[in-house]
Design a protein around this motif. Sequence first.
Motif, mmCIF file in Angstrom:
data_model
loop_
_atom_site.group_PDB
_atom_site.id
_atom_site.type_symbol
_atom_site.label_atom_id
_atom_site.label_comp_id
_atom_site.label_asym_id
_atom_site.label_seq_id
_atom_site.Cartn_x
_atom_site.Cartn_y
_atom_site.Cartn_z
ATOM 1 N N LEU A 121 0.823 -1.216 0.000
ATOM 2 C CA LEU A 121 0.000 0.000 0.000
ATOM 3 C C LEU A 121 0.853 1.260 0.000
ATOM 4 C CD1 LEU A 121 -2.827 -1.055 2.476
ATOM 5 C CD2 LEU A 121 -3.058 -0.661 0.013
ATOM 6 N N PHE A 134 0.589 3.926 -2.898
ATOM 7 C CA PHE A 134 -0.189 5.133 -2.604
ATOM 8 C C PHE A 134 0.506 6.122 -1.666
ATOM 9 C CE2 PHE A 134 -3.242 1.578 -3.278
ATOM 10 C CZ PHE A 134 -3.652 1.963 -4.544
ATOM 11 N N ILE A 186 -0.781 5.974 3.877
ATOM 12 C CA ILE A 186 -1.836 5.038 4.259
ATOM 13 C C ILE A 186 -2.647 5.685 5.388
ATOM 14 C CG2 ILE A 186 -2.396 2.712 5.050
ATOM 15 C CD1 ILE A 186 0.485 1.926 4.245
ATOM 16 N N MET A 217 -6.775 4.142 -3.310
ATOM 17 C CA MET A 217 -6.988 3.775 -1.915
ATOM 18 C C MET A 217 -8.480 3.592 -1.610
ATOM 19 S SD MET A 217 -5.782 2.945 1.024
ATOM 20 C CE MET A 217 -4.056 3.348 0.935
#
Length: 85
Positions: free
Chosen positions: A41, A45, A48, A78
């Motif tokens: 993640l 992205f 988080i 996300m």
Amino acid sequence: DIMIESAAYDIIRQKGHQKGHQQGLQQGMIQNAREMLLAVLEARFKKIPDDVIDQIKSIENKDRLKQLVQQAASCKNMDEFKKGL
């Protein structure tokens, strides 16, 4: 009698040790799967959200975490990941 009790105690103790060892290994695998999921993640992205981190930390099922790693690798953003979480 003392030797029989001692041998029985040793067997029980060994079984308890083995069970504890297996539980420790299982917990280690779950923690590793959580860390992998968070790493995927973060790589995809950058940031988080805290609520996502908290949800991931509460998951105790290794297969579910594996599924989420695959989802994290293929989702578009996300928000899409959160829907599957």
